[in-house]
Design a protein around this motif. Structure first.
Motif, PDB file in Angstrom:
ATOM      1  N   THR A   1       0.831  -1.207   0.000  1.00  0.00           N
ATOM      2  CA  THR A   1       0.000   0.000   0.000  1.00  0.00           C
ATOM      3  C   THR A   1       0.868   1.260   0.000  1.00  0.00           C
ATOM      4  O   THR A   1       1.787   1.375   0.811  1.00  0.00           O
TER       5      THR A   1
ATOM      6  N   ARG B   1      -3.047   0.936  -4.354  1.00  0.00           N
ATOM      7  CA  ARG B   1      -3.326  -0.403  -3.824  1.00  0.00           C
ATOM      8  C   ARG B   1      -3.842  -1.295  -4.949  1.00  0.00           C
ATOM      9  O   ARG B   1      -4.231  -0.793  -5.999  1.00  0.00           O
TER      10      ARG B   1
ATOM     11  N   PHE C   1      -6.472  -3.485  -4.452  1.00  0.00           N
ATOM     12  CA  PHE C   1      -7.933  -3.627  -4.296  1.00  0.00           C
ATOM     13  C   PHE C   1      -8.370  -2.745  -3.136  1.00  0.00           C
ATOM     14  O   PHE C   1      -7.555  -2.341  -2.303  1.00  0.00           O
TER      15      PHE C   1
ATOM     16  N   ARG D   1     -10.362  -1.522   0.337  1.00  0.00           N
ATOM     17  CA  ARG D   1     -10.631  -2.097   1.662  1.00  0.00           C
ATOM     18  C   ARG D   1     -11.579  -1.161   2.412  1.00  0.00           C
ATOM     19  O   ARG D   1     -11.636   0.033   2.130  1.00  0.00           O
TER      20      ARG D   1
ATOM     21  N   GLU E   1      -8.475  -0.970   7.761  1.00  0.00           N
ATOM     22  CA  GLU E   1      -7.206  -1.715   7.873  1.00  0.00           C
ATOM     23  C   GLU E   1      -7.501  -3.205   8.075  1.00  0.00           C
ATOM     24  O   GLU E   1      -8.167  -3.581   9.047  1.00  0.00           O
ATOM     25  N   GLY E   2      -7.081  -4.017   7.140  1.00  0.00           N
ATOM     26  CA  GLY E   2      -7.276  -5.471   7.264  1.00  0.00           C
ATOM     27  C   GLY E   2      -8.682  -5.961   6.965  1.00  0.00           C
ATOM     28  O   GLY E   2      -8.959  -7.156   7.085  1.00  0.00           O
TER      29      GLY E   2
ATOM     30  N   PHE F   1     -11.161  -6.288   3.992  1.00  0.00           N
ATOM     31  CA  PHE F   1     -11.128  -6.138   2.541  1.00  0.00           C
ATOM     32  C   PHE F   1     -12.519  -5.995   1.928  1.00  0.00           C
ATOM     33  O   PHE F   1     -13.490  -6.559   2.429  1.00  0.00           O
TER      34      PHE F   1
ATOM     35  N   SER G   1       2.925  -7.286   1.360  1.00  0.00           N
ATOM     36  CA  SER G   1       1.762  -6.734   2.042  1.00  0.00           C
ATOM     37  C   SER G   1       0.532  -6.718   1.104  1.00  0.00           C
ATOM     38  O   SER G   1       0.094  -7.775   0.701  1.00  0.00           O
ATOM     39  N   ASN G   2       0.026  -5.569   0.730  1.00  0.00           N
ATOM     40  CA  ASN G   2      -1.148  -5.559  -0.151  1.00  0.00           C
ATOM     41  C   ASN G   2      -0.862  -6.298  -1.463  1.00  0.00           C
ATOM     42  O   ASN G   2      -1.750  -6.987  -2.002  1.00  0.00           O
TER      43      ASN G   2
ATOM     44  N   ASN H   1      -1.182  -9.868  -0.888  1.00  0.00           N
ATOM     45  CA  ASN H   1      -2.584 -10.259  -0.734  1.00  0.00           C
ATOM     46  C   ASN H   1      -3.283 -10.453  -2.081  1.00  0.00           C
ATOM     47  O   ASN H   1      -4.100 -11.361  -2.227  1.00  0.00           O
TER      48      ASN H   1
ATOM     49  N   MET I   1      -1.804 -11.636   4.230  1.00  0.00           N
ATOM     50  CA  MET I   1      -2.956 -12.024   5.042  1.00  0.00           C
ATOM     51  C   MET I   1      -3.750 -13.049   4.230  1.00  0.00           C
ATOM     52  O   MET I   1      -3.447 -13.284   3.066  1.00  0.00           O
TER      53      MET I   1
ATOM     54  N   ILE J   1       0.258  -5.449  11.415  1.00  0.00           N
ATOM     55  CA  ILE J   1      -0.663  -5.262  10.283  1.00  0.00           C
ATOM     56  C   ILE J   1      -1.110  -6.615   9.721  1.00  0.00           C
ATOM     57  O   ILE J   1      -2.286  -6.822   9.419  1.00  0.00           O
ATOM     58  N   CYS J   2      -0.173  -7.531   9.607  1.00  0.00           N
ATOM     59  CA  CYS J   2      -0.488  -8.886   9.135  1.00  0.00           C
ATOM     60  C   CYS J   2      -0.143  -9.852  10.269  1.00  0.00           C
ATOM     61  O   CYS J   2       0.981 -10.373  10.341  1.00  0.00           O
TER      62      CYS J   2
HETATM   63  C1  MLT Z   1      -4.049  -4.884   2.953  1.00  0.00           C
HETATM   64  O1  MLT Z   1      -4.829  -3.952   3.030  1.00  0.00           O
HETATM   65  O2  MLT Z   1      -3.843  -5.530   1.925  1.00  0.00           O
HETATM   66  C2  MLT Z   1      -3.307  -5.214   4.203  1.00  0.00           C
HETATM   67  O3  MLT Z   1      -3.926  -4.649   5.303  1.00  0.00           O
HETATM   68  C3  MLT Z   1      -1.898  -4.816   4.158  1.00  0.00           C
HETATM   69  C4  MLT Z   1      -1.715  -3.387   3.770  1.00  0.00           C
HETATM   70  O4  MLT Z   1      -1.947  -2.496   4.568  1.00  0.00           O
HETATM   71  O5  MLT Z   1      -1.338  -3.167   2.635  1.00  0.00           O
END
Ligand code: MLT
Length: 198
Positions: free
Chosen positions: A20, A54, A56, A58, A61-62, A64, A100-101, A104, A126, A152-153
């Motif tokens: 992100t 990003r 996708f 959300r 935070e966390g 989706f 991270s993102n 995911n 995640m 975060i994860c």
């Molecule tokens: C996400 O939104 O994919 C995860 O929380 C990790 C991030 O913050 O990028």
């Protein structure tokens, strides 16, 4: 999707997916550490969250936005089909490198499509979605780099992701550091050693 492509000298392609707030330049040094001969396809996430790129949307935070995650996963999978034709790289030799993102969305590719990725290095991922049947991923290899103190994860996410991927016949290596969310040299070196054995 905005991206950079660099032609290499092997039939492998590293697909780079930033975290992100990052962009398609971020993981280029990582690709250089992992495989200097591979083609590189580095993509910029097309969602803009208050100025941060990003892959996708959300809700928090966390948390989706599943509908968007599904749509963007489809879009990325199609993008790989299109670019392999355009640039002439082997669609069946794509090794994702996501942080991270970016990890995911790479995880989401494996949750929704078979033959989407040959292998993936997921740094601080995640579980992208829960409660779905994964396609059979026999022959796919995944490296997960996780931090025991990642706020975060959380560690449990990495454990759950490993179990879910294994239920779809993915061969998973889970590598821990005692660090937080940051990407460490230690885990990149472990990923490289893993990648070289594939
Ligand atoms: C996400 O939104 O994919 C995860 O929380 C990790 C991030 O913050 O990028």
């Amino acid at each position: 999707m905005k991206h950079v492509f660099k032609e290499g000298q092997s039939n492998r392609t590293l697909l780079l997916l930033h975290g992100t707030g990052g962009n398609e330049e971020d993981l280029l040094p990582l690709a250089d550490m992992i495989d200097q001969d591979a083609n590189i396809l580095s993509v910029r996430g097309s969602v803009n969250e208050n100025g941060m790129n990003r892959f996708f949307k959300r809700h928090a935070e966390g948390v989706f936005d599943e509908e968007d995650l599904i749509e963007r996963t489809k879009e990325l999978n199609q993008f790989l089909d299109d670019k392999s034709n355009e640039y002439g790289f082997d669609r069946n030799e794509i090794y994702a490198v996501g942080y991270s993102n970016g990890a995911n969305i790479a995880g989401s590719m494996l949750f929704h499509y078979n033959d989407s990725l040959k292998a993936a290095m997921l740094f601080h991922p995640m579980v992208p979605r829960r409660g779905i049947q994964l396609p059979d991923q026999q022959g796919v290899n995944v490296f997960i780099g996780a931090g025991e103190n990642d706020p975060i994860c959380p560690a449990q996410e990495a454990q759950d992701l490993k179990s879910l991927l294994e239920s779809a016949n993915v061969d998973v290596e889970l590598f821990w550091t005692n660090m937080g969310h940051q990407l460490t040299r230690e885990e990149v070196e472990a990923a490289k050693a893993w990648y070289q054995k594939l």
